[in-house]
Scaffold this motif. Structure first.
Motif, PDB file in Angstrom:
ATOM      1  N   LEU A 100       5.936  25.054  -1.207  1.00 11.61           N
ATOM      2  CA  LEU A 100       6.266  23.648  -1.441  1.00 11.61           C
ATOM      3  C   LEU A 100       5.252  23.011  -2.387  1.00 11.61           C
ATOM      4  CD1 LEU A 100       8.052  21.228  -0.784  1.00 11.61           C
ATOM      5  CD2 LEU A 100       6.600  20.778   1.214  1.00 11.61           C
ATOM      6  N   LEU A 101       3.969  23.311  -2.161  1.00  8.51           N
ATOM      7  CA  LEU A 101       2.932  22.796  -3.065  1.00  8.51           C
ATOM      8  C   LEU A 101       3.113  23.339  -4.484  1.00  8.51           C
ATOM      9  CD1 LEU A 101      -0.282  22.982  -0.826  1.00  8.51           C
ATOM     10  CD2 LEU A 101       0.871  20.911  -1.635  1.00  8.51           C
ATOM     11  N   ALA A 102       3.461  24.630  -4.562  1.00 10.84           N
ATOM     12  CA  ALA A 102       3.655  25.242  -5.882  1.00 10.84           C
ATOM     13  C   ALA A 102       4.833  24.611  -6.607  1.00 10.84           C
ATOM     14  CB  ALA A 102       3.875  26.743  -5.731  1.00 10.84           C
ATOM     15  N   LEU A 103       5.898  24.302  -5.864  1.00 10.66           N
ATOM     16  CA  LEU A 103       7.069  23.671  -6.466  1.00 10.66           C
ATOM     17  C   LEU A 103       6.711  22.303  -7.047  1.00 10.66           C
ATOM     18  CD1 LEU A 103      10.083  24.185  -6.931  1.00 10.66           C
ATOM     19  CD2 LEU A 103      10.533  22.978  -4.777  1.00 10.66           C
ATOM     20  N   ILE A 104       5.909  21.546  -6.311  1.00 10.67           N
ATOM     21  CA  ILE A 104       5.445  20.250  -6.813  1.00 10.67           C
ATOM     22  C   ILE A 104       4.560  20.453  -8.038  1.00 10.67           C
ATOM     23  CG2 ILE A 104       4.053  18.214  -6.255  1.00 10.67           C
ATOM     24  CD1 ILE A 104       4.946  18.620  -3.318  1.00 10.67           C
ATOM     25  N   GLY A 105       3.707  21.500  -7.956  1.00 12.12           N
ATOM     26  CA  GLY A 105       2.778  21.775  -9.051  1.00 12.12           C
ATOM     27  C   GLY A 105       3.469  22.122 -10.356  1.00 12.12           C
ATOM     28  N   VAL A 106       4.645  22.763 -10.282  1.00  9.51           N
ATOM     29  CA  VAL A 106       5.381  23.118 -11.501  1.00  9.51           C
ATOM     30  C   VAL A 106       5.698  21.869 -12.312  1.00  9.51           C
ATOM     31  CG1 VAL A 106       7.566  24.029 -12.376  1.00  9.51           C
ATOM     32  CG2 VAL A 106       6.358  25.249 -10.576  1.00  9.51           C
ATOM     33  N   PHE A 107       6.042  20.783 -11.620  1.00 10.71           N
ATOM     34  CA  PHE A 107       6.424  19.546 -12.309  1.00 10.71           C
ATOM     35  C   PHE A 107       5.220  18.663 -12.629  1.00 10.71           C
ATOM     36  CE2 PHE A 107      10.103  20.924  -9.841  1.00 10.71           C
ATOM     37  CZ  PHE A 107      11.070  20.968 -10.827  1.00 10.71           C
ATOM     38  N   LYS A 108       4.137  18.812 -11.854  1.00 12.70           N
ATOM     39  CA  LYS A 108       2.943  18.008 -12.097  1.00 12.70           C
ATOM     40  C   LYS A 108       2.060  18.602 -13.188  1.00 12.70           C
ATOM     41  CE  LYS A 108       3.209  14.715  -8.884  1.00 12.70           C
ATOM     42  NZ  LYS A 108       3.131  13.266  -9.186  1.00 12.70           N
TER      43      LYS A 108
END
Length: 452
Positions: free
Chosen positions: A288-296
């Motif tokens: 979940l953190l990685a998914l957010i990180g892709v866009f951030k």
């Protein structure tokens, strides 16, 4: 100067040794240990590997280079021959010992850890580089693949070289490495598209340097001259077919809610094995953190790389484990960026605990071999040699090329026309039924069945 030359040199060395160099050196030592510890004993050696070993052996003995590699999931499409050439080189240097190619891929694995540091430092900073290297060094799935002499094992290393070439906006190297990666695994085809789109966006002149993409295809082109161009034009046709089928051209491969869920589950399964083999909750949280990180993350190349490969997985509809090594380096860099960006002491401590847990898990599970280990398979091959001294024999059954190579190496090659036959069983004891009139030898995780 009062204590002699050697102590003075040691003091000078320690003074010049930066924390970055020290940290990277320790991580590389860890990566080396994880990839070589008990490798001759615990190495995986499945039948598909044996097929490539036999092709490399024939190449060395006959002097005829292999032009294609192992069949893909689409049997008439083959992988490229590059990994067979690498196996041949390792076998030549190692006097045909079956461990030699695994030593080569283990070295590739250590180099991958170093290049993960280089790329992460180039994209972000030195601390992110160290974290990326640590994640790559201890990831269970990366360790398993580094210890596996298989055609997908070099992919993480060459993926990092490809990303470094793209980062430097080198048209020639980007397209050459995209073509080379395609020789290891056909599902890396989207990387050629990514190179074209990314470099075009950066206003780089693609022609004529992009034509170096064809160079790694030369062996297949030679092969296709007498085989109807299935490996070149056939690949283009198959890729086009799968693309239009995704949108309804063929009911068999058309997208559906069930296929999307299945592919998503497969992606999560290998993400979990990459992060922490047996802990889905930890993998889900980090995912979940990685998914957010892709866009951030402001590094668009990282996002483009992930999205175009994942899109390819969904287009295919049934990605296997062989599809995922191309993602290993980027997963490591993304997690490293998140850890360094958040700068939470608890998160850094958690990462160190996770690394320690992964180390313990790998050691406790003998580095997760796929089936019986090399030493166990050698024990069975030696038993066949003892049971058939100078007597012709054959192996009956499918997926036995690994044993065929071991028996050849031990000096007792199979004779396909022999009357005496052996079968090898690797299933569970509860499903085994001893054949009537045959002798059964029970070994760890294997049974040797002799028919007279």
């Amino acid at each position: 100067k009062h204590y002699g030359l050697i102590p003075a040199l040691m003091v000078e060395l320690m003074a010049r040794l930066s924390l970055e160099v020290l940290g990277l050196s320790l991580i590389l030592l860890l990566a080396t240990w994880l990839r070589f510890y008990r490798l001759p004993e615990l190495m995986t050696f499945i039948s598909d590997q044996g097929r490539d070993y036999l092709a490399a052996k024939d190449m060395l003995l006959t002097g005829q280079p292999a032009l294609v590699g192992i069949p893909s999931s689409v049997p008439w499409l083959h992988q490229g021959p590059v990994f067979i050439w690498l196996i041949a080189l390792a076998l030549k240097l190692g006097r045909f010992h079956p461990i030699a190619p695994a030593v080569l891929t283990a070295v590739f694995g250590v180099l991958t850890v170093y290049l993960a540091f280089v790329l992460a430092k180039k994209w972000f900073n030195h601390s992110t580089g160290l974290i990326a290297a640590l994640i790559a060094a201890a990831s269970p799935l990366m360790v398993v693949h580094s210890r596996l002499a298989y055609h997908t094992s070099p992919i993480p290393l060459f993926t990092l070289l490809y990303l470094l070439a793209l980062t430097s906006q080198s048209v020639g190297w980007s397209f050459f490495l995209a073509g080379l990666l395609l020789q290891f695994e056909l599902t890396t085809l989207p990387l050629a598209l990514l190179a074209a789109l990314y470099l075009f966006k950066k206003k780089q002149k693609l022609f004529p340097l992009s034509l170096v993409f064809i160079i790694p295809f030369i062996p297949k082109l030679i092969f296709d001259l007498t085989h109807g161009f299935k490996q070149t034009l056939g690949l283009i046709a198959w890729a086009g077919y799968r693309f239009v089928s995704f949108f309804g051209f063929s009911g068999r491969h058309t997208v559906s809610p069930e296929s999307l869920i299945q592919v998503s589950q497969t992606i999560f399964n290998y993400w979990q094995k990459f992060v922490c083999w047996d802990q889905p909750i930890i993998a889900a949280g980090l995912g979940l953190l990685a998914l957010i990180g892709v866009f951030k993350n402001k590094n668009r190349l990282l996002a483009y790389f992930l999205l175009i490969n994942l899109a390819g997985f969904y287009l295919h509809g049934a990605p296997s484990e062989a599809y995922f090594p191309v993602l290993f380096p980027v997963w490591a860099l993304l997690l490293a960026w998140l850890v360094n960006r958040l700068k939470q002491p608890a998160l850094i401590l958690g990462l160190l605990i996770l690394v320690a847990y992964n180390l313990a898990y790998l050691i406790r599970n003998d580095f997760i071999p796929y089936g019986p280990t090399l030493s166990q398979r050698l024990t069975l091959a030696r038993l066949i040699k003892i049971q058939s001294p100078s007597e012709p024999f054959k192996l009956e059954g499918k997926n036995l090329d690994n044993y065929r190579y071991l028996l050849w190496w031990l000096g007792e090659p199979e004779s396909p026309e022999a009357k005496s036959a052996y079968m090898i069983y690797e299933g569970g004891d509860q499903d085994f039924v001893a054949p009537i009139g045959a002798t059964v030898y029970h070994l760890p995780h294997q049974k040797l069945i002799k028919y007279d």
